[in-house]
Scaffold this motif. Structure first.
Motif, PDB file in Angstrom:
ATOM      1  N   GLY A  67      40.834  53.774  25.593  1.00  0.00           N
ATOM      2  CA  GLY A  67      41.461  52.721  26.382  1.00  0.00           C
ATOM      3  C   GLY A  67      42.896  52.416  26.027  1.00  0.00           C
ATOM      4  O   GLY A  67      43.471  51.451  26.539  1.00  0.00           O
ATOM      5  N   TRP A  68      43.514  53.247  25.166  1.00  0.00           N
ATOM      6  CA  TRP A  68      44.922  53.043  24.800  1.00  0.00           C
ATOM      7  C   TRP A  68      45.824  53.827  25.762  1.00  0.00           C
ATOM      8  O   TRP A  68      45.836  55.053  25.718  1.00  0.00           O
ATOM      9  N   PRO A  69      46.577  53.178  26.628  1.00  0.00           N
ATOM     10  CA  PRO A  69      47.541  53.903  27.465  1.00  0.00           C
ATOM     11  C   PRO A  69      48.614  54.544  26.581  1.00  0.00           C
ATOM     12  O   PRO A  69      48.994  53.998  25.551  1.00  0.00           O
ATOM     13  N   MET A  70      49.112  55.697  26.994  1.00  0.00           N
ATOM     14  CA  MET A  70      50.087  56.404  26.177  1.00  0.00           C
ATOM     15  C   MET A  70      51.374  55.602  25.973  1.00  0.00           C
ATOM     16  O   MET A  70      51.993  55.679  24.911  1.00  0.00           O
ATOM     17  N   VAL A  71      51.773  54.832  26.983  1.00  0.00           N
ATOM     18  CA  VAL A  71      53.002  54.048  26.831  1.00  0.00           C
ATOM     19  C   VAL A  71      52.829  52.952  25.784  1.00  0.00           C
ATOM     20  O   VAL A  71      53.804  52.518  25.162  1.00  0.00           O
ATOM     21  N   HIS A  72      51.588  52.497  25.560  1.00  0.00           N
ATOM     22  CA  HIS A  72      51.331  51.481  24.545  1.00  0.00           C
ATOM     23  C   HIS A  72      51.128  52.105  23.174  1.00  0.00           C
ATOM     24  O   HIS A  72      51.243  51.407  22.154  1.00  0.00           O
ATOM     25  N   LEU A  73      50.823  53.404  23.130  1.00  0.00           N
ATOM     26  CA  LEU A  73      50.722  54.088  21.847  1.00  0.00           C
ATOM     27  C   LEU A  73      52.095  54.331  21.233  1.00  0.00           C
ATOM     28  O   LEU A  73      52.246  54.367  20.009  1.00  0.00           O
ATOM     29  N   ALA A  74      53.091  54.512  22.088  1.00  0.00           N
ATOM     30  CA  ALA A  74      54.434  54.884  21.626  1.00  0.00           C
ATOM     31  C   ALA A  74      54.981  53.951  20.546  1.00  0.00           C
ATOM     32  O   ALA A  74      55.480  54.429  19.520  1.00  0.00           O
ATOM     33  N   HIS A 122      53.479  52.174  18.337  1.00  0.00           N
ATOM     34  CA  HIS A 122      52.723  52.353  17.095  1.00  0.00           C
ATOM     35  C   HIS A 122      53.156  53.630  16.374  1.00  0.00           C
ATOM     36  O   HIS A 122      53.109  53.692  15.133  1.00  0.00           O
ATOM     37  N   PHE A 123      53.558  54.625  17.140  1.00  0.00           N
ATOM     38  CA  PHE A 123      54.008  55.881  16.546  1.00  0.00           C
ATOM     39  C   PHE A 123      55.505  55.853  16.213  1.00  0.00           C
ATOM     40  O   PHE A 123      56.002  56.752  15.531  1.00  0.00           O
ATOM     41  N   GLY A 124      56.206  54.843  16.715  1.00  0.00           N
ATOM     42  CA  GLY A 124      57.649  54.811  16.518  1.00  0.00           C
ATOM     43  C   GLY A 124      58.358  55.854  17.360  1.00  0.00           C
ATOM     44  O   GLY A 124      59.445  56.311  17.012  1.00  0.00           O
ATOM     45  N   LEU A 125      57.754  56.220  18.509  1.00  0.00           N
ATOM     46  CA  LEU A 125      58.316  57.238  19.384  1.00  0.00           C
ATOM     47  C   LEU A 125      58.553  56.651  20.768  1.00  0.00           C
ATOM     48  O   LEU A 125      57.966  55.619  21.129  1.00  0.00           O
ATOM     49  N   ALA A 126      59.388  57.315  21.547  1.00  0.00           N
ATOM     50  CA  ALA A 126      59.614  56.900  22.925  1.00  0.00           C
ATOM     51  C   ALA A 126      58.384  57.247  23.762  1.00  0.00           C
ATOM     52  O   ALA A 126      57.709  58.246  23.485  1.00  0.00           O
ATOM     53  N   PRO A 127      58.068  56.439  24.792  1.00  0.00           N
ATOM     54  CA  PRO A 127      56.910  56.741  25.636  1.00  0.00           C
ATOM     55  C   PRO A 127      56.947  58.146  26.222  1.00  0.00           C
ATOM     56  O   PRO A 127      55.918  58.827  26.277  1.00  0.00           O
ATOM     57  N   ARG A 128      58.128  58.612  26.654  1.00  0.00           N
ATOM     58  CA  ARG A 128      58.217  59.950  27.237  1.00  0.00           C
ATOM     59  C   ARG A 128      57.902  61.028  26.198  1.00  0.00           C
ATOM     60  O   ARG A 128      57.397  62.093  26.545  1.00  0.00           O
ATOM     61  N   THR A 129      58.200  60.742  24.929  1.00  0.00           N
ATOM     62  CA  THR A 129      57.889  61.699  23.871  1.00  0.00           C
ATOM     63  C   THR A 129      56.388  61.809  23.677  1.00  0.00           C
ATOM     64  O   THR A 129      55.845  62.919  23.538  1.00  0.00           O
TER      65      THR A 129
END
Length: 280
Positions: free
Chosen positions: A141-148, A150-157
């Motif tokens: 249930g974690w959208p990729m744009v919301h994971l960004a 937490h990873f310290g990365l841009a959503p597109r990355t």
């Protein structure tokens, strides 16, 4: 008329005190130490404040030819971006252009000249494990744009990591480090709306991405590109995989594969046909 003290853009060089009037104690101490060293070196006749910038400029151009940007050089040398960029380009505002550097301090020259293409080029690794971890989090249930964040990365990355075969080792390490923590968290208790959670889970289900429960029992192979997950496959699809392996790898005919699998030849034909159509 009062003198305006502007905030320095950085505090790791003497310019924050000389040009911006920085009052931080550590910056003032560094500036005073520099002045003391300058005084003693001049008295001893060994003062060499600036060096020719041309060797540094040529070295930077060689790094550029190898695909290494000024941003990467500034990271490795621990220097401001404008300092590095000043060796090869005219920079500054429209009304305050600065010409390319002609001289620089020996310290700056030494830091840049110490960078080699081997050090500057990021190491790349197989992306299988990173891709599977992100997919499992999306299935939770974690959208990729919301994971960004937490990873310290841009959503597109983060989105691009799903499709890449090889990625930077530092990105793989970040995802592997953060994954256990996010896998133990519920997205609905961390600011993710119910609608976004549902959309993420639907995306994962439509692409048959294995979830975190599946990988929890297989963490020893999550990074193995040769391991093929059987998550979400029907019995017919699993049978088709076995039959295809017997035909392509073992060299059996369809009839022989059907006999080995204890199935009718017509059934093997059906599952293989359906499997090929689904793959297409």
């Amino acid at each position: 008329m009062a003198t305006i003290i502007r905030d320095a853009p950085h505090h790791n060089m003497l310019t924050c005190v000389k040009d911006y009037g920085c009052l931080l104690p550590e910056c003032r101490d560094r500036y005073k130490a520099y002045q003391r060293n300058r005084y003693h070196a001049r008295a001893a006749g060994t003062w060499q404040p600036l060096a020719d910038a041309e060797p540094v400029r040529q070295h930077i151009l060689n790094l550029h030819a190898a695909g290494i940007t000024d941003v990467r050089i500034s990271e490795l040398a621990n220097l401001p971006f404008v300092t590095v960029a000043g060796f090869t380009r005219i920079h500054g505002t429209t009304n305050n252009k600065r010409a390319r550097k002609r001289r620089c301090t020996p310290e700056v020259a030494a830091k840049i000249l110490a960078i080699t293409t081997d050090k500057a080029t990021p190491t790349c690794v197989d992306a299988t494990g990173t891709r599977r971890r992100i997919q499992a989090l999306v299935a939770a249930g974690w959208p990729m744009v919301h994971l960004a964040p937490h990873f310290g990365l841009a959503p597109r990355t983060v989105i691009a990591l799903i499709d890449q075969k090889r990625i930077y080792a530092r990105n793989a390490a970040i995802v592997a480090e953060v994954y256990p923590r996010l896998a133990a968290m519920r997205p609905d208790r961390n600011g993710i709306s119910r609608r976004s959670i549902t959309r993420a889970r639907r995306l994962a289900a439509s692409r048959r991405w294995a979830n975190k429960t599946y990988w929890a029992e297989r963490m020893d192979v999550i990074d193995d590109p040769h391991f093929i997950p059987e998550y979400g496959l029907t019995r017919a699809e699993l049978l088709a995989q076995e039959a295809r392996w017997l035909i392509k790898t073992a060299g059996l005919t369809r009839t022989q594969a059907a006999e080995r699998l204890h199935k009718d030849r017509s059934y093997i034909d059906r599952v293989l046909g359906a499997d090929y159509e689904a793959a297409a």
